[in-house]
Write a protein that holds these residues in place. Structure first.
Motif, PDB file in Angstrom:
ATOM      1  N   ARG A  27       0.833  -1.201   0.000  1.00  0.00           N
ATOM      2  CA  ARG A  27       0.000   0.000   0.000  1.00  0.00           C
ATOM      3  C   ARG A  27       0.873   1.259   0.000  1.00  0.00           C
ATOM      4  O   ARG A  27       0.588   2.237  -0.696  1.00  0.00           O
ATOM      5  CB  ARG A  27      -0.925   0.001   1.189  1.00  0.00           C
ATOM      6  N   ASN A  28       1.943   1.222   0.790  1.00  0.00           N
ATOM      7  CA  ASN A  28       2.881   2.346   0.758  1.00  0.00           C
ATOM      8  C   ASN A  28       3.422   2.556  -0.643  1.00  0.00           C
ATOM      9  O   ASN A  28       3.487   3.660  -1.156  1.00  0.00           O
ATOM     10  CB  ASN A  28       4.061   2.091   1.714  1.00  0.00           C
ATOM     11  N   LEU A  29       3.799   1.427  -1.250  1.00  0.00           N
ATOM     12  CA  LEU A  29       4.364   1.493  -2.590  1.00  0.00           C
ATOM     13  C   LEU A  29       3.352   2.069  -3.571  1.00  0.00           C
ATOM     14  O   LEU A  29       3.689   2.895  -4.413  1.00  0.00           O
ATOM     15  CB  LEU A  29       4.799   0.106  -3.058  1.00  0.00           C
ATOM     16  N   ASP A  30       2.108   1.625  -3.452  1.00  0.00           N
ATOM     17  CA  ASP A  30       1.084   2.130  -4.366  1.00  0.00           C
ATOM     18  C   ASP A  30       0.975   3.639  -4.254  1.00  0.00           C
ATOM     19  O   ASP A  30       0.897   4.348  -5.248  1.00  0.00           O
ATOM     20  CB  ASP A  30      -0.280   1.485  -4.052  1.00  0.00           C
ATOM     21  N   GLU A  32       3.288   5.714  -3.123  1.00  0.00           N
ATOM     22  CA  GLU A  32       4.500   6.339  -3.635  1.00  0.00           C
ATOM     23  C   GLU A  32       4.572   6.280  -5.152  1.00  0.00           C
ATOM     24  O   GLU A  32       5.023   7.208  -5.802  1.00  0.00           O
ATOM     25  CB  GLU A  32       5.741   5.639  -3.057  1.00  0.00           C
ATOM     26  N   MET A  33       4.118   5.170  -5.696  1.00  0.00           N
ATOM     27  CA  MET A  33       4.239   4.996  -7.129  1.00  0.00           C
ATOM     28  C   MET A  33       3.324   5.934  -7.903  1.00  0.00           C
ATOM     29  O   MET A  33       3.685   6.384  -8.976  1.00  0.00           O
ATOM     30  CB  MET A  33       3.957   3.542  -7.542  1.00  0.00           C
ATOM     31  N   PHE A  36       5.198   9.015  -8.138  1.00  0.00           N
ATOM     32  CA  PHE A  36       6.451   8.940  -8.886  1.00  0.00           C
ATOM     33  C   PHE A  36       6.277   8.389 -10.289  1.00  0.00           C
ATOM     34  O   PHE A  36       7.014   8.704 -11.198  1.00  0.00           O
ATOM     35  CB  PHE A  36       7.420   8.054  -8.104  1.00  0.00           C
ATOM     36  N   VAL A  38       5.857   8.024 -13.530  1.00  0.00           N
ATOM     37  CA  VAL A  38       5.632   8.833 -14.720  1.00  0.00           C
ATOM     38  C   VAL A  38       4.794   8.035 -15.688  1.00  0.00           C
ATOM     39  O   VAL A  38       5.115   6.904 -16.004  1.00  0.00           O
ATOM     40  CB  VAL A  38       6.991   9.187 -15.379  1.00  0.00           C
ATOM     41  N   ALA A  40       4.408   7.965 -18.695  1.00  0.00           N
ATOM     42  CA  ALA A  40       5.055   7.460 -19.912  1.00  0.00           C
ATOM     43  C   ALA A  40       5.577   6.048 -19.712  1.00  0.00           C
ATOM     44  O   ALA A  40       5.871   5.356 -20.656  1.00  0.00           O
ATOM     45  CB  ALA A  40       6.186   8.385 -20.308  1.00  0.00           C
ATOM     46  N   GLN A  41       5.691   5.655 -18.444  1.00  0.00           N
ATOM     47  CA  GLN A  41       6.131   4.309 -18.132  1.00  0.00           C
ATOM     48  C   GLN A  41       5.280   3.254 -18.818  1.00  0.00           C
ATOM     49  O   GLN A  41       5.733   2.184 -19.118  1.00  0.00           O
ATOM     50  CB  GLN A  41       6.048   4.115 -16.622  1.00  0.00           C
TER      51      GLN A  41
ATOM     52  N   TYR C 205      -2.697  -8.527  -3.840  1.00  0.00           N
ATOM     53  CA  TYR C 205      -1.700  -8.455  -2.768  1.00  0.00           C
ATOM     54  C   TYR C 205      -0.881  -9.731  -2.668  1.00  0.00           C
ATOM     55  O   TYR C 205       0.281  -9.700  -2.290  1.00  0.00           O
ATOM     56  CB  TYR C 205      -2.371  -8.178  -1.424  1.00  0.00           C
ATOM     57  N   THR C 217      11.718   3.391 -17.318  1.00  0.00           N
ATOM     58  CA  THR C 217      11.386   4.544 -18.157  1.00  0.00           C
ATOM     59  C   THR C 217      11.686   5.847 -17.442  1.00  0.00           C
ATOM     60  O   THR C 217      12.151   6.814 -18.055  1.00  0.00           O
ATOM     61  CB  THR C 217       9.896   4.504 -18.543  1.00  0.00           C
ATOM     62  N   LEU C 229      10.791   5.273  -1.903  1.00  0.00           N
ATOM     63  CA  LEU C 229      10.572   4.161  -2.829  1.00  0.00           C
ATOM     64  C   LEU C 229      11.674   3.118  -2.680  1.00  0.00           C
ATOM     65  O   LEU C 229      11.422   1.904  -2.683  1.00  0.00           O
ATOM     66  CB  LEU C 229      10.529   4.692  -4.263  1.00  0.00           C
ATOM     67  N   SER C 232      11.023   1.211   0.550  1.00  0.00           N
ATOM     68  CA  SER C 232       9.819   0.386   0.457  1.00  0.00           C
ATOM     69  C   SER C 232      10.058  -0.847  -0.398  1.00  0.00           C
ATOM     70  O   SER C 232       9.658  -1.951  -0.034  1.00  0.00           O
ATOM     71  CB  SER C 232       8.665   1.199  -0.135  1.00  0.00           C
TER      72      SER C 232
END
Lengths: 295, 316, 258
Positions: A27-30, A32-33, A36, A38, A40-41, C205, C217, C229, C232
């Protein structure tokens, strides 16, 4: 060998704790992502042809994937009031992968034309996409309808719109109202009735819930415009007769001009400004603008 | 203190695809091996010898029962520090040389570098692989692999050594060498337990042995004790027998051989005196009377007959 | 501990002596070389193509090594019965698993290092300089390495009870699903029925989320990777790998060796 009864409780405990840890970190990653990540990824390759070549024959499946991403992208940009930069490329790739995915073309036609913040406001891209659709699906006359609609709405070029409707009406199996629409748009392109007819037709022509919702919203906007015009006429008449500006709707009711207090389609009463201008209730305005209709 | 105690060891395997039926590979096996003994595990294929060894080395888990190795319980993995094991049809890492492989084994025992080098060197010499020590194992012949296998079983100078079919794949010279190694181990006070289905190995090496068949213990003790069950006989040698004597003697037993001018007759002990009288009557020349034990082979055939024990490979 | 190290080094030695490894490295380096050629064709985005293609190559060839060698880690020893000699020594079953994992991790580390070196050589050749956009590339490679470790752990797990073909299929399958994990989440969000959404979310999950680690990218455009990041992702990899290894240890502990 460790007997089951000895390791099972530990295993369950470890699985639960580990699972909780994984979910928490994910969930933290989600979070943060999304910051972050972009966008275009998502597009390793911006050329639909290359994607098709690499798809090893599963281009139908990939088309579905890219279609999903297009819709998701659109939804996310809507919420974030973004620029919808990837909408056209994603739809372009989708339709290269599966040229018969009609919905993709039509979705693009409707939403590429939408003015910001509801869309990118790029009607020329919509035309490009539709022309591609026609090339791949020559018998699908409805695309002419969509093209006409883009000219009507995006470019406000009623002449070209009319020509497009006419073109489409020539196709075998085309609905008769295409020709009627051609005439109507040529004659009275700027009227609200024409707009209503066009949106209603769009609504009828598709099952896709997103397009339908958009059509409904535009029809709602037109209805509000109609009602305000109607009410404004009543107010002007009142002023003309009584030489006074009405302060409340009760005044018009008392004068027999209205059967009651007028409510907008959202159920809130229309506002009467001090100078007699009829306005939409601010709450309703917020509601409609959130949904993408701006007045 | 016995070096090895096996107590009611049982192992069931589930056979079959849909309805699993238990197949009893070992049935309440119990035996004891004393310190400093050479102990043999004998039995036809499928008897449960390899299963027993695998359970003792914790490669397979028993369904019930337990064992004590060098006084420690079966679950104690540290006792493996003092154990050695030669697996049946051993196979090792292709890409390693014999030296590297033995060194690896030494590391697993926690031997330090100097000691490892010394042990590896001396063992390679002992099994005669010094020259080939630096070639990859994939180039080794069956016999050479067997020697490596023996070396790795002894790398830690174990007190209790388990050998599963140690003579397999060896030429007579090799077999002799292995025999010598086993005898050496006993001379140094080690305990050796080896399994085989080759009877002559057992006859020449074992102090005591156990005979297994279909997972059950059939006999336990010294060779004499076991063969005593089969009864005693004697071998009578007569020189220059007259034809009349030969005919007379034929009635006593069917184990009569005449070779040149010598007659050999195997007679059950209770009939020995009548035979001697017969020989004297006919004027035969009695050369010798030798006690004969039923050979282990005979015992085997008698006990287990020619029944074919089905050989199945178990896929788990 | 010495035993684990011994097993790890032996596993490393086995990997290094396996020709497959070298073929894969050569191919990877060739691909990086080709990326330079691609760059020549499209003016202005040489660096972009090189970074994208190069890091993708490191990912996929690293994955190939992780899977090809990983699926055999336990299976080969079981099948060839080398385990008999090994486990009859005072080696704990869990030490065997840890050693195997460690050995392959070491192999992957060396391999990734080689490919990184080759990659940076190519990068320097194209750019003729180093700039601030380069350190994030190292972070991206670190993330790739975490993915490889995760794939290794999975391959090892399957190797404990499955044939090589099935293990490869499962591991590859999980990698693919995990790479599209973001789409799984979108799917969950889009579902109407709450129980269906719940199930989808649970799957999301549970699946090893390989897409977390993919910042290729972004670093290709010179963006730097935020510290949160970094931590994590490291935490996610650590926890997930630990869980997988524990499962492997449990399965292997209770196996009867046939």
């Amino acid at each position: 060998m460790i007997p089951v009864r000895r390791w099972l409780p530990f295993a369950i405990l470890v699985a639960l704790l580990g699972g909780a840890a994984v979910v928490h970190i994910q969930r933290n990653l989600d979070a943060e992502m999304t910051v972050f990540h972009v966008e275009a990824q998502e597009l390793y390759l911006t050329s639909g042809d290359w994607v098709k070549r690499l798809s090893l024959g599963y281009h139908g499946l990939l088309a579905c994937l890219y279609w999903t991403r297009a819709v998701q992208h659109f939804g996310r940009q809507r919420l974030a009031h973004g620029e919808y930069r990837l909408l056209y490329p994603l739809l372009d790739i989708t339709t290269t992968l599966d040229p018969e995915l009609i919905l993709a073309y039509r979705f693009g036609a409707v939403f590429l034309t939408e003015e910001p913040p509801s869309g990118p406001g790029r009607p020329e891209l919509a035309i490009k996409l539709l022309e591609k659709g026609l090339q791949q699906n020559p018998a699908y006359w409805r695309f002419w309808y969509d093209i006409g609609f883009v000219y009507y709405r995006g470019f406000k070029d009623y002449q070209k719109a009319s020509e497009a409707f006419y073109q489409g009406s020539e196709y075998p199996g085309a609905a008769p109202w295409m020709r009627i629409m051609a005439a109507k748009v040529a004659a009275e392109g700027g009227t609200r009735q024409t707009a209503r007819a066009l949106w209603q037709e769009l609504y009828n022509s598709t099952d896709d819930p997103t397009i339908r919702a958009s059509a409904e919203l535009h029809l709602l906007g037109l209805r509000i415009d109609d009602e305000i015009e109607f009410l404004q006429a009543k107010v002007d008449h009142y002023i003309h007769v009584t030489r006074k500006v009405p302060s409340r709707w009760e005044d018009l009711f008392a004068a027999g001009l209205l059967p009651g207090r007028p409510l907008d389609p959202m159920g809130r009463p229309y506002r009467l400004k001090y100078d007699g201008t009829v306005l939409l209730d601010p709450q309703s305005r917020i509601f409609t603008s959130k949904l993408g209709w701006r007045e | 203190m016995p070096a090895l105690e096996i107590i009611e060891l049982t192992k069931d395997y589930l056979r079959g695809f849909w309805r699993k039926r238990p197949h009893r590979a070992l049935d309440r096996l119990s035996l004891t091996v004393e310190e400093g003994e050479i102990f043999g595990l004998l039995g036809p294929n499928g008897a449960g010898k390899t299963t027993t060894l695998k359970i003792l080395l914790r490669l397979v888990y028993p369904t019930s029962g337990t064992a004590r190795l060098l006084g420690k319980p079966l679950e104690d993995i540290d006792v493996h520090q003092r154990l050695g094991y030669l697996p049946e049809s051993p196979y090792f890492y292709d890409y390693l040389t014999a030296r590297e492989f033995l060194d690896y084994c030494g590391q697993l025992f926690g031997l330090d570098t100097a000691r490892r080098r010394q042990r590896v060197g001396s063992l390679l010499e002992r099994v005669g692989l010094t020259d080939a020590a630096d070639f990859a194992l994939r180039h080794y012949s069956r016999g050479m692999l067997q020697r490596v296998a023996i070396a790795q079983a002894l790398i830690n100078d174990p007190d209790l050594v388990f050998l599963d079919e140690p003579m397999l794949g060896l030429d007579p010279v090799g077999r002799r060498e292995v025999r010598d190694i086993i005898l050496e181990l006993r001379a140094r006070g080690k305990t050796v337990c080896f399994s085989t289905h080759i009877l002559s190995d057992v006859e020449s090496l074992c102090d005591r042995l156990a005979i297994l068949n279909r997972g059950r213990l059939h006999g336990l003790g010294t060779l004499d004790q076991i063969l005593q069950l089969a009864g005693r006989a004697s071998e009578v040698l007569v020189a220059k027998p007259s034809p009349a004597l030969a005919d007379a003697l034929r009635t006593f037993g069917n184990m009569l051989r005449v070779a040149g001018d010598r007659l050999t007759l195997t007679v059950p002990d209770e009939k020995i005196y009548p035979v001697i009288d017969l020989i004297r009557q006919h004027g035969g020349q009695l050369l010798a009377i030798n006690p004969v034990r039923t050979s282990l082979e005979d015992y085997f055939f008698e006990a287990f007959g020619t029944e074919k024990v089905p050989e199945v490979t178990l896929k788990e | 501990m010495q035993r684990v190290a011994a097993i790890a080094l032996n596993t490393f030695r086995e990997a290094v002596r396996d020709r497959v490894l070298y073929n894969l490295i050569v191919f990877a380096l060739l691909l990086i070389g080709t990326a330079i050629l691609f760059g020549e064709i499209s003016i202005g985005i040489q660096t972009l193509i090189l970074i994208n293609l190069g890091l993708a190559a490191i990912t996929f060839f690293g994955l190939a090594i992780a899977i090809f060698i990983g699926i055999g880690l336990v299976y080969k020893e079981l099948d060839k019965r080398t385990l008999y000699a090994l486990l009859s020594k005072p080696v704990r079953r869990y030490e065997f698993i840890l050693g195997k994992f460690g050995g392959l991790a070491l192999t992957l580390l060396i391999n990734t290092a080689f490919m990184t070196a080759g990659f940076f050589l190519a990068l320097y050749y194209v750019k003729r300089s180093f700039d601030a956009g380069d350190p994030p590339i190292l972070v991206a490679i670190y993330f790739i390495f975490l993915q490889l470790l995760l794939a290794t752990a999975l391959a090892l797990l399957f190797s404990c009870f499955s044939s090589p073909v099935l293990s490869a299929a499962f591991t590859l399958g999980l990698f693919l699903v995990g790479s599209f994990a973001a789409d799984l989440k979108d799917l969950a969000d889009a579902l109407e029925a709450p129980w269906l959404e719940g199930v989808m979310r649970a799957i999301y999950y549970a699946v090893p989320n390989f897409s977390n680690f993919n910042v290729i990218t972004a670093v290709a455009h010179g963006h730097s990777v935020p510290a949160t990041l970094f931590w994590s992702n490291t935490a996610y990899a650590a926890v997930y790998i630990t869980l997988v290894l524990l499962a492997s240890m449990l399965i292997f502990q209770n196996r009867n060796l046939k």
